[in-house]
Design a protein around this motif. Structure first.
Motif, PDB file in Angstrom:
ATOM      1  N   LEU A  13      68.647 -83.241 -47.278  1.00 33.66           N
ATOM      2  CA  LEU A  13      68.215 -83.674 -48.401  1.00 33.66           C
ATOM      3  C   LEU A  13      68.850 -85.251 -48.616  1.00 33.66           C
ATOM      4  O   LEU A  13      68.166 -86.106 -47.705  1.00 33.66           O
ATOM      5  CB  LEU A  13      67.431 -82.704 -49.351  1.00 33.66           C
ATOM      6  N   LEU A  14      69.802 -85.078 -48.699  1.00 29.86           N
ATOM      7  CA  LEU A  14      70.762 -86.119 -49.017  1.00 29.86           C
ATOM      8  C   LEU A  14      71.051 -87.095 -47.715  1.00 29.86           C
ATOM      9  O   LEU A  14      70.687 -88.038 -47.771  1.00 29.86           O
ATOM     10  CB  LEU A  14      72.010 -85.778 -49.688  1.00 29.86           C
ATOM     11  N   ALA A  15      71.088 -85.845 -46.488  1.00 31.39           N
ATOM     12  CA  ALA A  15      72.049 -86.574 -45.443  1.00 31.39           C
ATOM     13  C   ALA A  15      70.753 -87.566 -44.740  1.00 31.39           C
ATOM     14  O   ALA A  15      70.971 -88.729 -44.430  1.00 31.39           O
ATOM     15  CB  ALA A  15      71.931 -85.520 -44.640  1.00 31.39           C
ATOM     16  N   ARG A  16      69.253 -87.064 -44.931  1.00 23.85           N
ATOM     17  CA  ARG A  16      68.008 -87.492 -44.262  1.00 23.85           C
ATOM     18  C   ARG A  16      67.868 -88.021 -44.630  1.00 23.85           C
ATOM     19  O   ARG A  16      67.308 -89.714 -44.767  1.00 23.85           O
ATOM     20  CB  ARG A  16      66.902 -86.697 -44.678  1.00 23.85           C
ATOM     21  N   ASP A  18      69.912 -90.439 -46.571  1.00 21.04           N
ATOM     22  CA  ASP A  18      71.164 -91.683 -46.775  1.00 21.04           C
ATOM     23  C   ASP A  18      71.983 -92.113 -47.907  1.00 21.04           C
ATOM     24  O   ASP A  18      72.247 -92.528 -48.417  1.00 21.04           O
ATOM     25  CB  ASP A  18      71.461 -93.139 -45.529  1.00 21.04           C
ATOM     26  N   MET A  19      71.703 -90.430 -48.917  1.00 24.26           N
ATOM     27  CA  MET A  19      72.074 -90.345 -50.048  1.00 24.26           C
ATOM     28  C   MET A  19      73.332 -89.927 -50.496  1.00 24.26           C
ATOM     29  O   MET A  19      73.353 -88.793 -49.900  1.00 24.26           O
ATOM     30  CB  MET A  19      70.967 -90.288 -51.317  1.00 24.26           C
ATOM     31  N   THR A  20      74.347 -90.089 -51.175  1.00 25.00           N
ATOM     32  CA  THR A  20      75.217 -89.458 -51.973  1.00 25.00           C
ATOM     33  C   THR A  20      75.412 -88.833 -52.852  1.00 25.00           C
ATOM     34  O   THR A  20      73.924 -88.859 -53.671  1.00 25.00           O
ATOM     35  CB  THR A  20      77.050 -90.479 -52.074  1.00 25.00           C
ATOM     36  N   GLN A  21      76.137 -87.617 -53.494  1.00 29.61           N
ATOM     37  CA  GLN A  21      75.671 -87.060 -54.366  1.00 29.61           C
ATOM     38  C   GLN A  21      75.600 -88.044 -55.747  1.00 29.61           C
ATOM     39  O   GLN A  21      74.969 -87.484 -56.787  1.00 29.61           O
ATOM     40  CB  GLN A  21      76.722 -85.919 -54.613  1.00 29.61           C
ATOM     41  N   ALA A  22      76.743 -88.951 -55.817  1.00 27.03           N
ATOM     42  CA  ALA A  22      76.676 -89.895 -57.126  1.00 27.03           C
ATOM     43  C   ALA A  22      75.636 -90.419 -57.194  1.00 27.03           C
ATOM     44  O   ALA A  22      75.317 -91.127 -58.256  1.00 27.03           O
ATOM     45  CB  ALA A  22      78.053 -90.538 -56.588  1.00 27.03           C
ATOM     46  N   GLU A  23      74.862 -90.764 -56.196  1.00 31.72           N
ATOM     47  CA  GLU A  23      73.630 -91.819 -56.352  1.00 31.72           C
ATOM     48  C   GLU A  23      72.593 -90.691 -56.577  1.00 31.72           C
ATOM     49  O   GLU A  23      71.751 -91.397 -57.287  1.00 31.72           O
ATOM     50  CB  GLU A  23      73.035 -92.298 -55.072  1.00 31.72           C
ATOM     51  N   LEU A  24      72.727 -89.692 -55.990  1.00 32.40           N
ATOM     52  CA  LEU A  24      71.208 -88.380 -56.992  1.00 32.40           C
ATOM     53  C   LEU A  24      72.197 -88.437 -57.958  1.00 32.40           C
ATOM     54  O   LEU A  24      71.063 -88.850 -59.463  1.00 32.40           O
ATOM     55  CB  LEU A  24      70.908 -87.417 -56.076  1.00 32.40           C
ATOM     56  N   ASP A  48      63.152 -77.725 -64.011  1.00 31.90           N
ATOM     57  CA  ASP A  48      62.518 -78.886 -63.774  1.00 31.90           C
ATOM     58  C   ASP A  48      63.933 -79.881 -62.897  1.00 31.90           C
ATOM     59  O   ASP A  48      63.396 -81.506 -62.724  1.00 31.90           O
ATOM     60  CB  ASP A  48      63.239 -79.380 -65.378  1.00 31.90           C
ATOM     61  N   ALA A  49      64.586 -79.963 -62.606  1.00 32.89           N
ATOM     62  CA  ALA A  49      65.715 -80.346 -62.106  1.00 32.89           C
ATOM     63  C   ALA A  49      65.315 -80.701 -60.871  1.00 32.89           C
ATOM     64  O   ALA A  49      65.012 -81.699 -60.009  1.00 32.89           O
ATOM     65  CB  ALA A  49      67.185 -80.635 -62.473  1.00 32.89           C
ATOM     66  N   GLY A  50      64.688 -79.605 -59.977  1.00 33.83           N
ATOM     67  CA  GLY A  50      64.061 -79.874 -59.253  1.00 33.83           C
ATOM     68  C   GLY A  50      62.638 -80.421 -58.733  1.00 33.83           C
ATOM     69  O   GLY A  50      63.165 -81.080 -58.135  1.00 33.83           O
ATOM     70  N   LEU A  51      62.062 -80.323 -59.693  1.00 36.46           N
ATOM     71  CA  LEU A  51      61.222 -81.340 -59.664  1.00 36.46           C
ATOM     72  C   LEU A  51      61.255 -82.971 -59.957  1.00 36.46           C
ATOM     73  O   LEU A  51      60.765 -84.287 -59.252  1.00 36.46           O
ATOM     74  CB  LEU A  51      60.113 -81.248 -61.006  1.00 36.46           C
ATOM     75  N   ASN A  52      62.513 -83.366 -60.558  1.00 35.30           N
ATOM     76  CA  ASN A  52      62.986 -84.905 -60.685  1.00 35.30           C
ATOM     77  C   ASN A  52      63.611 -84.470 -59.182  1.00 35.30           C
ATOM     78  O   ASN A  52      63.602 -85.991 -58.513  1.00 35.30           O
ATOM     79  CB  ASN A  52      64.720 -84.704 -61.335  1.00 35.30           C
ATOM     80  N   ILE A  53      64.559 -84.010 -58.194  1.00 38.39           N
ATOM     81  CA  ILE A  53      65.705 -84.135 -57.563  1.00 38.39           C
ATOM     82  C   ILE A  53      64.584 -84.434 -56.470  1.00 38.39           C
ATOM     83  O   ILE A  53      64.257 -85.142 -55.111  1.00 38.39           O
ATOM     84  CB  ILE A  53      65.800 -83.010 -56.827  1.00 38.39           C
ATOM     85  N   ALA A  54      63.203 -83.960 -56.320  1.00 43.05           N
ATOM     86  CA  ALA A  54      62.055 -83.631 -54.832  1.00 43.05           C
ATOM     87  C   ALA A  54      61.796 -85.139 -55.392  1.00 43.05           C
ATOM     88  O   ALA A  54      61.124 -85.964 -54.087  1.00 43.05           O
ATOM     89  CB  ALA A  54      61.098 -82.464 -55.554  1.00 43.05           C
ATOM     90  N   TYR A  55      61.389 -85.134 -56.725  1.00 41.21           N
ATOM     91  CA  TYR A  55      60.595 -87.230 -56.948  1.00 41.21           C
ATOM     92  C   TYR A  55      62.236 -87.899 -56.112  1.00 41.21           C
ATOM     93  O   TYR A  55      61.391 -89.205 -55.629  1.00 41.21           O
ATOM     94  CB  TYR A  55      60.290 -87.375 -58.358  1.00 41.21           C
TER      95      TYR A  55
END
Length: 70
Positions: A13-16, A18-24, A48-55
């Motif tokens: 999902l990060l690759a899709r 084009d986001m790094t782990q640091a950016e997330l 709760d983290a899943g909600l934030n990440i999905a958003y």
């Protein structure tokens, strides 16, 4: 028949996006090491983290993990 959580899909999902782990980590407020633990399946993502990440990734929470039929 039951469903179980499979492998974490956060890396894809990060690759899709084009986001790094640091950016997330920066955009969600979680530490980079924590994001790395989730990406590498060392720890499950809390609800709760899943909600934030999905958003942030503009996806559904169900997309964060593979689903296995057992």
């Amino acid at each position: 028949m039951a469903l179980a959580r499979g492998r974490c899909r956060l890396r894809y999902l990060l690759a899709r996006k084009d986001m790094t782990q640091a950016e997330l980590a920066r955009r969600t407020g979680y530490q980079r090491q924590q994001v790395s633990n989730w990406v590498n399946d060392r720890e499950p993502i809390p609800w709760d983290a899943g909600l934030n990440i999905a958003y942030v990734l503009e996806c559904q929470m169900e997309e964060l993990y593979e689903v296995i039929v057992v």
